[in-house]
Design an enzyme around this catalytic site. Structure first.
Site, PDB file in Angstrom:
ATOM      1  N   PHE A 130       1.011  -1.410   0.179  1.00 16.80           N
ATOM      2  CA  PHE A 130      -0.404   0.586  -0.101  1.00 16.80           C
ATOM      3  C   PHE A 130       0.729   1.695  -0.148  1.00 16.80           C
ATOM      4  CE2 PHE A 130      -3.069   2.682   2.521  1.00 16.80           C
ATOM      5  CZ  PHE A 130      -4.224   3.061   1.474  1.00 16.80           C
ATOM      6  N   ILE A 168      10.579  -7.871  34.930  1.00 18.70           N
ATOM      7  CA  ILE A 168      10.557  -8.421  35.911  1.00 18.70           C
ATOM      8  C   ILE A 168      11.783 -10.005  35.369  1.00 18.70           C
ATOM      9  CG2 ILE A 168       8.960 -10.745  35.520  1.00 18.70           C
ATOM     10  CD1 ILE A 168       7.088  -8.964  35.201  1.00 18.70           C
ATOM     11  N   GLU A 188      -1.046   2.608  10.691  1.00 20.96           N
ATOM     12  CA  GLU A 188      -2.209   2.553  10.253  1.00 20.96           C
ATOM     13  C   GLU A 188      -2.545   3.587  11.463  1.00 20.96           C
ATOM     14  OE1 GLU A 188      -4.376   0.846   8.635  1.00 20.96           O
ATOM     15  OE2 GLU A 188      -2.997  -0.962   7.895  1.00 20.96           O
ATOM     16  N   GLY A 205      -7.493  -2.238   8.932  1.00 24.43           N
ATOM     17  CA  GLY A 205      -6.689  -2.331   9.083  1.00 24.43           C
ATOM     18  C   GLY A 205      -6.547  -2.700  11.144  1.00 24.43           C
ATOM     19  N   GLY A 261      14.581  -8.195  35.177  1.00 23.46           N
ATOM     20  CA  GLY A 261      16.520  -7.806  35.313  1.00 23.46           C
ATOM     21  C   GLY A 261      16.683  -7.798  34.208  1.00 23.46           C
ATOM     22  N   PRO A 263       6.879  11.195   2.576  1.00 16.98           N
ATOM     23  CA  PRO A 263       8.529  12.017   3.055  1.00 16.98           C
ATOM     24  C   PRO A 263       8.059  12.973   3.991  1.00 16.98           C
ATOM     25  CG  PRO A 263       8.744  11.357   0.933  1.00 16.98           C
ATOM     26  CD  PRO A 263       7.565  10.457   0.405  1.00 16.98           C
ATOM     27  N   ARG A 288      12.652 -18.115  37.866  1.00 18.28           N
ATOM     28  CA  ARG A 288      13.514 -17.011  39.406  1.00 18.28           C
ATOM     29  C   ARG A 288      13.394 -17.369  40.296  1.00 18.28           C
ATOM     30  NH1 ARG A 288      18.748 -15.714  38.932  1.00 18.28           N
ATOM     31  NH2 ARG A 288      18.870 -13.353  38.865  1.00 18.28           N
TER      32      ARG A 288
END
Length: 383
Positions: free
Chosen positions: A124, A338, A364, A243, A340, A129, A269
Site C-alpha cells: 500500500f 521482571i 495505521e 487495518g 531484570g 516523505p 527465577r
C-alpha cells in the site's frame, strides 16, 4: 481467558494458527530478524493455509469467515513473530481490501485469487516523505497520456514493498480539486517505473521489508485505475477500520507473548529463597499485565464483530488500536523489568517483544490520530 462466545469455526481457526505459529514461525523469528527477511517458504505456507486470504470471500479465492477469525489469527501469528504479523495484516487489510471493495470484476479476477493464495503479495503506497497522516497532501502525480497513466513520485514506509508483486498507489490526478483530486492505481511491481530505493533499518519488526519506493515515469494501462477517478481519498480511508483491527490484534499478540515469557520466568527465577512470582510486587504486576491484555482482547473482538456485521466501527476500531498498542508497550516494558538485567539481553525474547511493540502506536494511524478520531465521534455521542 475463556473463549468469549467464539464459534466452533473461530476456535478451530485460532488453534490452527496457534499451532502453525508455534511450530513454523517462532523457532525461526530471530534468524529472520537477523537476515532482515521472512523466509519465502514460510510465506508460501501462509498462503497454503489460507491465512493470507482471510478477508477475501470464497468466490474470489479467499477463506473469509469473519473478522473475528481474522483478528484471532493475526494475534497468534504476531505472538510468534510481529514481523510476520505485519506482513499478514498489511497484505490483507490494505493489499486485498481496496481491490475487494473498489475493484472491477476484471481486476478482482486478475488479482484477488493470487493475493488470497499468497502467489502474490500486496503493498500500500500512500505515505510520502512530506505527507504522513495527511493523506490528502500528496506530491505523487498521475497523468493520463495516450491511453496510459504515467506516475511520478516517491513513497515512504511501504510495508511489503520489496516482496510485493502488486502495489496500490495513491497519486494526485487533478491538483485543482484538492482532496477530490486523489486517485488510486494498481501497479505491478515488475513495472520498470517502480523501484525500491532501499529497505529501512528499524528498531523492531526488522524482518518486515519496509521500503522507500520511487515511481519514475511509471506507465500503466488506463484500466489499472482502482475505483473512480478522484475517489482515492475515500479508498484510502475506507480500509482504516479493518487495518486498525489488524494492528490492534498484532499488538495484543506481542503483549501476550511478552506476558507469557514473563510469567514463565517469574515461576522459575528464585530470589530470597522463593520464586519471584511469590513476591507481591511481581505477582501484582503480572495481574495488571494479564488484566490489560484481556481488556484489549475484548475491545478488539468487539470491533471485529461490528465489522463483520457491516456496522460502522471507526471509533471502536480506533479505540481497540489505541488501547492495545499502548497496552503492548507497557506490558512489554514490564516483562523486561521482571526479567531484570536478563531482559535487556538479546538472549531473552522480551527484548525483541519490547522493540516490536513500539511501532503499533505509529503505523495505521498514530495514537494521536486515534484520539482525534475518537474525540470527533464524541460530538455525536448520545447522552
Amino acid at each position: 481467558m475463556q473463549d468469549l462466545e467464539l464459534t466452533e469455526e473461530q476456535v478451530m481457526i485460532r488453534d490452527m494458527a496457534r499451532e502453525f505459529a508455534r511450530n513454523e514461525i517462532a523457532p525461526h523469528a530471530h534468524a529472520w530478524e537477523e537476515a532482515g527477511w521472512i523466509d519465502d517458504d514460510l510465506v508460501d505456507k501462509l498462503g497454503e493455509l489460507g491465512l493470507l486470504g482471510m478477508i477475501v470471500p470464497e468466490q474470489w479465492g479467499g477463506t473469509y469467515i469473519d473478522y473475528v477469525a481474522y483478528a484471532l489469527a493475526v494475534e497468534e501469528i504476531s505472538a510468534a513473530d510481529a514481523a510476520t504479523g505485519t506482513l499478514m495484516s498489511v497484505h490483507s487489510s490494505v493489499g486485498c481490501g481496496p481491490i475487494l471493495n473498489y475493484g472491477s470484476d476484471s481486476q478482482k479476477q486478475q488479482w484477488l485469487e493470487k493475493l488470497a493464495s499468497g502467489k502474490a503479495i500486496g503493498c500500500f503506497c500512500l505515505t510520502e516523505p512530506h505527507a504522513g497522516s495527511e493523506a490528502h497532501n500528496l506530491r505523487t502525480r498521475a497523468e493520463l497520456k495516450d491511453g496510459e497513466w504515467v506516475l511520478n513520485g516517491a513513497k515512504q514506509f511501504v510495508s511489503n514493498g520489496k516482496r510485493a508483486q502488486l502495489a496500490i498507489v495513491f497519486a494526485v490526478t487533478d491538483p485543482q480539486l484538492g482532496k477530490r483530486g486523489l486517485s488510486a492505481f494498481l501497479v505491478p511491481t515488475d513495472n520498470p517505473g517502480y523501484s525500491v530505493d532501499r529497505m529501512e533499518h528499524k528498531m523492531g519488526i526488522r524482518a518486515s521489508d519496509t521500503c522507500a519506493v520511487t515511481l519514475n515515469e511509471c506507465r500503466i494501462p488506463a484500466d489499472h485505475l482502482l475505483g473512480e477517478r478522484g475517489k482515492g481519498l475515500a479508498i484510502a480511508l475506507s480500509n482504516l477500520e479493518g487495518g486498525r483491527i489488524g494492528i490492534a490484534a498484532q499488538a495484543l499478540g506481542i503483549a501476550r507473548a511478552a506476558f507469557e515469557a514473563a510469567l514463565a520466568y517469574a515461576r522459575e527465577r528464585v530470589q530470597f529463597d522463593k520464586p519471584i512470582i511469590e513476591h507481591q510486587s511481581i505477582s501484582n504486576l503480572l495481574a495488571d499485565m494479564h488484566t490489560r491484555i484481556n481488556a484489549s482482547r475484548l475491545l478488539v473482538l468487539h470491533a471485529a464483530r461490528l465489522r463483520t456485521a457491516g456496522k460502522p466501527c471507526l471509533s471502536e476500531a480506533s479505540q481497540a488500536k489505541l488501547f492495545a498498542s499502548e497496552m503492548a508497550e507497557w506490558v512489554c516494558s514490564k516483562a523486561v523489568q521482571i526479567h531484570g538485567g536478563y531482559g535487556y539481553l538479546e538472549d531473552y525474547p522480551v527484548e525483541k517483544f519490547y522493540r516490536d511493540a513500539r511501532i503499533t502506536q505509529i503505523y495505521e494511524g498514530s495514537s494521536e490520530i486515534q484520539r482525534l478520531l475518537i474525540a470527533r465521534e464524541l460530538r455525536h455521542y448520545a447522552l
